[in-house]
Structure formats: structure tokens, C-alpha cells
Design a protein around this motif. Structure first.
Motif, PDB file in Angstrom:
ATOM      1  N   LEU A  37    -101.142  73.744  59.305  1.00 24.58           N
ATOM      2  CA  LEU A  37    -100.219  72.779  58.724  1.00 24.58           C
ATOM      3  C   LEU A  37     -98.889  73.435  58.358  1.00 24.58           C
ATOM      4  O   LEU A  37     -97.830  72.837  58.532  1.00 24.58           O
ATOM      5  N   VAL A  38     -98.954  74.668  57.848  1.00 23.09           N
ATOM      6  CA  VAL A  38     -97.721  75.379  57.525  1.00 23.09           C
ATOM      7  C   VAL A  38     -96.882  75.583  58.784  1.00 23.09           C
ATOM      8  O   VAL A  38     -95.659  75.383  58.782  1.00 23.09           O
ATOM      9  N   LYS A  39     -97.537  75.954  59.878  1.00 18.61           N
ATOM     10  CA  LYS A  39     -96.816  76.253  61.116  1.00 18.61           C
ATOM     11  C   LYS A  39     -96.217  74.995  61.759  1.00 18.61           C
ATOM     12  O   LYS A  39     -95.176  75.063  62.421  1.00 18.61           O
ATOM     13  N   THR A  40     -96.872  73.864  61.577  1.00 17.64           N
ATOM     14  CA  THR A  40     -96.362  72.624  62.182  1.00 17.64           C
ATOM     15  C   THR A  40     -95.579  71.772  61.193  1.00 17.64           C
ATOM     16  O   THR A  40     -94.996  70.754  61.588  1.00 17.64           O
ATOM     17  N   GLY A  41     -95.569  72.166  59.909  1.00 19.69           N
ATOM     18  CA  GLY A  41     -95.025  71.294  58.881  1.00 19.69           C
ATOM     19  C   GLY A  41     -93.875  71.887  58.107  1.00 19.69           C
ATOM     20  O   GLY A  41     -93.290  72.915  58.456  1.00 19.69           O
ATOM     21  N   VAL A  42     -93.559  71.202  57.015  1.00 20.63           N
ATOM     22  CA  VAL A  42     -92.509  71.604  56.091  1.00 20.63           C
ATOM     23  C   VAL A  42     -93.183  72.003  54.780  1.00 20.63           C
ATOM     24  O   VAL A  42     -93.922  71.200  54.199  1.00 20.63           O
ATOM     25  N   PRO A 330     -98.868  74.473  45.999  1.00 20.31           N
ATOM     26  CA  PRO A 330     -98.457  74.314  47.397  1.00 20.31           C
ATOM     27  C   PRO A 330     -98.246  72.848  47.734  1.00 20.31           C
ATOM     28  O   PRO A 330     -98.948  71.970  47.213  1.00 20.31           O
ATOM     29  N   MET A 331     -97.270  72.557  48.572  1.00 23.51           N
ATOM     30  CA  MET A 331     -97.094  71.206  49.106  1.00 23.51           C
ATOM     31  C   MET A 331     -96.561  71.327  50.528  1.00 23.51           C
ATOM     32  O   MET A 331     -95.504  71.906  50.757  1.00 23.51           O
ATOM     33  N   ILE A 332     -97.321  70.805  51.464  1.00 24.23           N
ATOM     34  CA  ILE A 332     -97.005  70.906  52.889  1.00 24.23           C
ATOM     35  C   ILE A 332     -97.054  69.508  53.485  1.00 24.23           C
ATOM     36  O   ILE A 332     -98.001  68.754  53.233  1.00 24.23           O
ATOM     37  N   VAL A 333     -96.040  69.156  54.263  1.00 26.87           N
ATOM     38  CA  VAL A 333     -96.000  67.880  54.971  1.00 26.87           C
ATOM     39  C   VAL A 333     -95.875  68.192  56.459  1.00 26.87           C
ATOM     40  O   VAL A 333     -94.914  68.824  56.889  1.00 26.87           O
ATOM     41  N   SER A 334     -96.871  67.762  57.231  1.00 37.01           N
ATOM     42  CA  SER A 334     -96.895  68.058  58.665  1.00 37.01           C
ATOM     43  C   SER A 334     -96.894  66.777  59.474  1.00 37.01           C
ATOM     44  O   SER A 334     -97.803  65.946  59.352  1.00 37.01           O
ATOM     45  N   ALA A 335     -95.874  66.615  60.305  1.00 37.77           N
ATOM     46  CA  ALA A 335     -95.767  65.500  61.246  1.00 37.77           C
ATOM     47  C   ALA A 335     -94.821  65.959  62.356  1.00 37.77           C
ATOM     48  O   ALA A 335     -93.638  65.604  62.360  1.00 37.77           O
ATOM     49  N   PRO A 336     -95.312  66.778  63.294  1.00 40.04           N
ATOM     50  CA  PRO A 336     -94.439  67.415  64.279  1.00 40.04           C
ATOM     51  C   PRO A 336     -93.590  66.438  65.086  1.00 40.04           C
ATOM     52  O   PRO A 336     -92.466  66.771  65.472  1.00 40.04           O
ATOM     53  N   GLY A 337     -94.094  65.234  65.337  1.00 37.13           N
ATOM     54  CA  GLY A 337     -93.307  64.271  66.092  1.00 37.13           C
ATOM     55  C   GLY A 337     -92.228  63.599  65.282  1.00 37.13           C
ATOM     56  O   GLY A 337     -91.394  62.866  65.816  1.00 37.13           O
ATOM     57  N   ARG A 338     -92.230  63.836  63.971  1.00 35.28           N
ATOM     58  CA  ARG A 338     -91.306  63.149  63.073  1.00 35.28           C
ATOM     59  C   ARG A 338     -90.378  64.129  62.349  1.00 35.28           C
ATOM     60  O   ARG A 338     -89.185  63.874  62.210  1.00 35.28           O
ATOM     61  N   PHE A 339     -90.946  65.247  61.883  1.00 35.15           N
ATOM     62  CA  PHE A 339     -90.173  66.241  61.149  1.00 35.15           C
ATOM     63  C   PHE A 339     -90.310  67.592  61.843  1.00 35.15           C
ATOM     64  O   PHE A 339     -91.424  68.006  62.179  1.00 35.15           O
ATOM     65  N   ALA A 340     -89.207  68.286  62.042  1.00 30.78           N
ATOM     66  CA  ALA A 340     -89.255  69.622  62.632  1.00 30.78           C
ATOM     67  C   ALA A 340     -90.102  70.530  61.752  1.00 30.78           C
ATOM     68  O   ALA A 340     -89.907  70.591  60.537  1.00 30.78           O
ATOM     69  N   GLY A 341     -91.046  71.235  62.363  1.00 32.81           N
ATOM     70  CA  GLY A 341     -92.003  72.031  61.607  1.00 32.81           C
ATOM     71  C   GLY A 341     -91.611  73.489  61.476  1.00 32.81           C
ATOM     72  O   GLY A 341     -90.561  73.928  61.943  1.00 32.81           O
ATOM     73  N   SER A 369     -86.829  51.969  39.228  1.00 34.90           N
ATOM     74  CA  SER A 369     -87.060  52.627  37.943  1.00 34.90           C
ATOM     75  C   SER A 369     -87.898  53.899  38.082  1.00 34.90           C
ATOM     76  O   SER A 369     -88.077  54.626  37.101  1.00 34.90           O
ATOM     77  N   PHE A 370     -88.404  54.185  39.276  1.00 37.93           N
ATOM     78  CA  PHE A 370     -89.181  55.396  39.473  1.00 37.93           C
ATOM     79  C   PHE A 370     -88.396  56.615  38.981  1.00 37.93           C
ATOM     80  O   PHE A 370     -87.185  56.743  39.218  1.00 37.93           O
ATOM     81  N   GLU A 371     -89.107  57.517  38.324  1.00 34.16           N
ATOM     82  CA  GLU A 371     -88.505  58.799  37.953  1.00 34.16           C
ATOM     83  C   GLU A 371     -88.715  59.842  39.042  1.00 34.16           C
ATOM     84  O   GLU A 371     -88.074  60.899  39.027  1.00 34.16           O
ATOM     85  N   ALA A 372     -89.588  59.567  39.976  1.00 33.00           N
ATOM     86  CA  ALA A 372     -89.773  60.401  41.153  1.00 33.00           C
ATOM     87  C   ALA A 372     -88.657  60.106  42.153  1.00 33.00           C
ATOM     88  O   ALA A 372     -88.110  58.999  42.183  1.00 33.00           O
ATOM     89  N   ILE A 373     -88.321  61.094  42.977  1.00 35.59           N
ATOM     90  CA  ILE A 373     -87.280  60.939  43.987  1.00 35.59           C
ATOM     91  C   ILE A 373     -87.869  61.175  45.371  1.00 35.59           C
ATOM     92  O   ILE A 373     -88.896  61.843  45.523  1.00 35.59           O
ATOM     93  N   SER A 374     -87.226  60.635  46.391  1.00 35.67           N
ATOM     94  CA  SER A 374     -87.698  60.791  47.759  1.00 35.67           C
ATOM     95  C   SER A 374     -87.392  62.190  48.291  1.00 35.67           C
ATOM     96  O   SER A 374     -86.307  62.737  48.072  1.00 35.67           O
ATOM     97  N   LEU A 375     -88.349  62.730  49.034  1.00 27.52           N
ATOM     98  CA  LEU A 375     -88.182  64.025  49.689  1.00 27.52           C
ATOM     99  C   LEU A 375     -87.773  63.883  51.149  1.00 27.52           C
ATOM    100  O   LEU A 375     -87.649  64.882  51.860  1.00 27.52           O
ATOM    101  N   ASN A 376     -87.572  62.651  51.598  1.00 29.54           N
ATOM    102  CA  ASN A 376     -87.285  62.452  53.018  1.00 29.54           C
ATOM    103  C   ASN A 376     -86.006  63.125  53.511  1.00 29.54           C
ATOM    104  O   ASN A 376     -85.984  63.617  54.645  1.00 29.54           O
ATOM    105  N   PRO A 377     -84.942  63.193  52.726  1.00 31.20           N
ATOM    106  CA  PRO A 377     -83.791  63.955  53.214  1.00 31.20           C
ATOM    107  C   PRO A 377     -84.150  65.400  53.562  1.00 31.20           C
ATOM    108  O   PRO A 377     -83.725  65.918  54.606  1.00 31.20           O
ATOM    109  N   ALA A 378     -84.941  66.051  52.729  1.00 31.40           N
ATOM    110  CA  ALA A 378     -85.351  67.428  53.017  1.00 31.40           C
ATOM    111  C   ALA A 378     -86.222  67.489  54.261  1.00 31.40           C
ATOM    112  O   ALA A 378     -86.087  68.389  55.104  1.00 31.40           O
ATOM    113  N   LEU A 379     -87.123  66.539  54.404  1.00 36.87           N
ATOM    114  CA  LEU A 379     -88.012  66.527  55.562  1.00 36.87           C
ATOM    115  C   LEU A 379     -87.240  66.275  56.849  1.00 36.87           C
ATOM    116  O   LEU A 379     -87.579  66.826  57.912  1.00 36.87           O
TER     117      LEU A 379
END
Length: 485
Positions: A37-42, A330-341, A369-379
Motif C-alpha cells: 500500500l505504501v508503494k502504490t499509495g500516498v 500511520p495513514m496510507i491511501v492507495s488508489a493507483p488509478g486515481r492518485f499517483a502512488g 460545520s465539519f472541523e475536519a478538512i478534506s485531504l483530496n488536494p494533497a492526494l
């Protein structure tokens, strides 16, 4: 990028430190599947939790609000309303296999299907709640290993929570969760997009690997705590009290010691790391099952944990104290067809930022009102500033006898911990002292840094109050809330 809504598979462990994944620098570990997942993800290398214990962190993660906003500040407090209901409304089939730690344990929490497995050791809270794992053991005429049986051992107080799993290997909790998830993926046809949350109970104590895996890590050089007498003497009062309490009361089958031997600490660490490799093996089986479903090109896999474990660092057992070993996961997001890994994001983020991120994948606008923010720009490789500060808070659980409520604020260079109603606190220079051993709270030369961080805490609470003023009535589930079909 495909316009079809992606399948989302969210794998979350319990009490996993950052330094447990080989591909992220843990040379003492064998984790070939998470490494995939690390190798294919962010990988987010500065992901921090919003609470240093299970229930408040998970309630924050699945609501999008800090603990002081949603009211869940300690373990055992009720919560069940989640943004999973928004995914269900958007057409997702929502499934949970394993630990969610809702209170009550079997709350629907927005899911269509739940296969509930809770803490390995539930001596008091939920003691007579029989989850899927309890039932599986009972069907084999077995009862799980836990505090009542461990206490009968003559070496119980020397084990520090480390015991081999001596029942059938397939019925060890993390093996059971992995195999249940694999079974579900192989047998359940789903025409809708899928949101699948898989909650592993480990490596939360008791640290209970199978004998051969325990032997493997006992035979290797694992890192052990390095705690000086000076550090112990300089601990903040609440942590001195916690050390004493954890000796008197055994939590999660961990009977703590004020002065454990190096061999006892090494065994505890080895068993913990062995638990992690067992989880890694099951992650591999889940990934293989996802591949076999034939939709991997439109599947997003997340791997993370709810908090870490001191494992004897700072002389402390388990969690609650917001040192880096607990708050950074740790937090890893893997979606090779969507985000460069194969990428790393170094900006600071918080674990609950996954909520709005996931909702956006599903085409759902997160609540403003969410206090959480989107990580999609980083991804997506867009400009991403991350957070200037991250926050963590906890009200007094049963073993936090010296503090009724704490709040941590961390910048890129410093960390401050404020104890409610106390003149005492903690301040660390994370650049000069990454091990958080020298408390600068009373250092006159650091008064400016201390005051600035206290001001940041004040601004944090003011901004939170204003931002969430119209959302508080929505956070608590009304009685009898039904899952969306």
C-alpha cells in the motif's frame, strides 16, 4: 479518472504506532502487504489523532468534529451517529466487519451490515456482550483468553500484557477479522458501490500473537524503551499518578510495573510487533480478495489506526498521554488509478480529516460545520498547506486519576499539553528534543512560546464554538434511528 463512484475499503487497526511498518522506516518489522500500500499509495507522515484513546478518537473520526464538540471525551461514552449515513444516502452499501467501538457496541451507526467484534479484553465495560468472535469461539466449545484467565498465571504481573494465543490460530481476533472480511468479499455480491470498514482489534493489548510469530520476534533485535531516572522524576503529575494507578489496576490484561526489567519490556515489544505482522498477513489476504473481485482499478484502500501505544516509552503503559508515540499514526491511501502512488505528504493532518475526504469521493458535500478538512488536494497533487497546528484532547478515563481533562496543541516545532485546573503542564521543543524528554513548561526562556501556544488553544476553542454552533443538535443520534436502505 473514472466517473463511477469508487468502492472504498477502510482498514483501521487499534493502538498501532507509526514505527510498525517496514516501508515507513521500521527495519525491525516484516510488513510486506502494508508495504504494498505504501508503494502504490500516498503516505501521510504527520497524521495525528484528535484523542489519545479509542472511543473519543473514533467518535471524532466518524463525525467530523473534535471530541469537545461531539461530547465524546472518554471511553465508554455513548455515540452512534456517523457520516456513514450520508454514504448510504448517496447509494453506497455500507458494511462494518470488526471493531468500530460505538457505544452501544452494536449500534447501526449508518451501516447496512455490521459484524461486531470488540476489545479482546472486556472485563467490565460490555463484559457480557457476546460479539461475533465470542460466538465463533463458543461454537468450538472455547472461551477467549482474557484477564480472568491470565490472572490465574503465576507470572501474570511480569508479562506486561504479553501472552501467546494458545487456542486455534484461526480464532485469534485479528486472524478472525481478516478471514471474515475475506469471506464477505468472496461471497457477498454487491451491485452498489461499497463502503467497507474493517476494524482489527490488535495490536491493542493483550498482546497475543500465535506462538510461532511470538518466537520470530523474540529472536530478533527489537527496539526497547530507553527511559532515564531523570525523565521519570520530571514527568508531569498526571503521568506520575497514571504510572502508580496502572500498577494497582490491570487494564486490558496489562499489569504494569514501575521498574520493569529489560527482558520484560523486550517481550512486550516483541509480542506487539508480532501482532502487527499477523495483521499485515490478513491485510494481504484482504487485498488479494479485492483483486479477485475485479474492481481494483476503481477501489480506494485506506490503512490507518486510531492511536498508538507508549509501550514503556516515558515509563508509561498504553495510551492516554499524548506523546508522539500515541498521537502520531500511520495513514496510507492507495488508489493507483486515481492518485499517483509512492508519495509522501509531510504536512500535518488529523485522522478525522478522512471523513470529508471519503464523502467527496462519494460525491457528497461535507457538512460546512465539519472541523475536519478534506485531504483530496494533497492526494491529487494540488497545493496543500495542511494544518498549522493539530489538537488532541481527553477527559479523565478511569486511569487518568491526576487529570480531569487535557488538551494538546502541536505545531511543526513545539508541543504543549494543558491540564484543566492545574498550574502544571508540558511543553516540548520537538526539534531539539524529539523524544519529548525535557519539559520546558517552567523555563522562563520559553515563556513566549508557551504563551503563544496557550493563545492558539484559546483561539481553537473560540473558533470551534462559532463554527459548530448550529450543528451540535445533529451530532447525537435520535432514539430509534434507522439505517438508510
Amino acid at each position: 479518472m473514472t466517473a463511477q463512484k469508487p468502492d472504498i475499503v477502510f482498514i483501521i487497526t487499534d493502538q498501532q504506532r507509526y514505527d510498525t511498518i517496514a516501508a515507513l522506516g521500521a527495519s525491525h518489522m516484516d510488513t510486506p502487504n502494508i508495504d504494498r500500500l505504501v508503494k502504490t499509495g500516498v503516505s501521510f507522515e504527520q497524521c495525528h489523532v484528535t484523542a489519545p484513546s479509542c472511543v473519543p478518537c473514533r467518535a471524532s473520526l466518524f463525525t467530523g468534529y473534535y471530541p469537545h464538540t461531539n461530547g465524546v471525551l472518554a471511553n465508554g461514552q455513548p455515540w452512534s451517529r456517523t457520516w456513514v449515513s450520508d454514504l448510504a444516502r448517496a447509494g453506497y452499501h455500507c458494511v462494518n466487519i470488526g471493531k468500530m467501538h460505538t457505544i452501544p457496541y452494536d449500534a447501526k451507526a449508518g451501516f447496512h451490515e455490521r459484524y461486531v467484534v470488540e476489545n479482546k479484553d472486556r472485563y467490565l465495560e460490555g463484559r457480557w456482550f457476546f460479539d461475533e468472535w465470542d460466538k465463533a469461539l463458543a461454537s468450538h466449545g472455547l472461551k477467549k483468553q482474557q484477564r480472568e484467565t491470565y490472572r490465574a498465571r503465576p507470572d501474570y504481573k511480569d508479562r506486561l500484557g504479553a501472552f501467546t494465543w494458545d487456542l486455534p490460530a484461526a480464532l485469534q481476533s485479528d486472524n478472525f477479522i481478516g478471514e471474515t472480511a475475506k469471506w464477505w468479499l468472496e461471497t457477498k455480491p454487491v451491485e452498489k458501490p461499497l463502503f467497507l470498514t474493517i476494524g482489527f482489534p490488535g495490536p491493542h493489548p493483550p498482546y497475543d500473537p500465535t506462538p510461532e510469530m511470538a518466537e520470530k520476534y523474540m529472536a530478533r533485535d527489537v527496539p526497547v524503551p530507553d527511559v532515564s531516572d531523570e525523565e521519570l522524576a520530571a514527568l508531569a503529575g498526571p503521568w506520575i499518578a497514571k504510572r502508580e494507578h496502572d500498577v494497582e489496576v490491570d487494564h486490558d490484561s496489562v499489569a504494569w510495573k514501575l521498574d520493569p526489567t529489560p527482558e520484560e519490556l523486550r517481550r512486550m515489544r516483541a509480542y506487539y510487533y508480532a501482532n502487527m505482522e499477523m495483521i499485515d498477513t490478513q491485510v494481504g489476504r484482504i487485498l488479494d480478495a479485492l483483486e479477485a473481485r475485479g474492481n481494483m482499478e476503481n477501489t480506494i484502500v485506506i490503512f490507518t489506526s486510531d492511536h498508538g501505544d507508549n509501550l514503556g516509552d516515558h515509563g508509561l503503559s498504553q495510551k492516554w498521554a499524548p506523546y508522539e508515540e500515541v498521537t502520531r499514526v500511520p495513514m496510507i491511501v492507495s488508489a493507483p488509478g486515481r492518485f499517483a502512488g509512492g508519495r509522501t505528504v509531510s504536512e500535518m493532518v488529523q485522522l478525522f480529516d478522512l471523513g470529508p475526504t471519503i464523502l467527496e469521493w462519494a460525491g457528497v458535500a461535507p457538512d460546512p460545520s465539519f472541523e475536519a478538512i478534506s485531504l483530496n488536494p494533497a492526494l491529487e497533487g494540488a497545493p496543500f498547506a495542511g494544518r498549522d497546528h493539530v489538537f488532541c484532547e481527553q477527559a479523565g478515563d478511569v486511569n487518568m486519576t491526576g487529570a480531569s481533562y487535557l488538551t494538546m496543541v502541536r505545531s511543526a516545532t513545539h508541543k504543549l499539553v494543558h491540564f484543566r485546573g492545574s498550574e502544571e503542564g508540558q511543553l516540548f521543543d520537538l526539534v531539539a528534543d524529539p523524544g519529548e524528554r525535557v519539559n520546558l513548561w517552567d523555563d522562563p526562556e520559553q515563556a513566549g512560546v508557551k504563551q503563544a501556544l496557550l493563545g492558539t488553544l484559546l483561539d481553537f476553542h473560540i473558533e470551534s464554538t462559532v463554527r459548530t454552533r448550529n450543528a451540535r443538535h445533529l451530532i447525537v443520534s435520535p432514539p430509534g434511528e434507522e439505517v438508510w436502505q
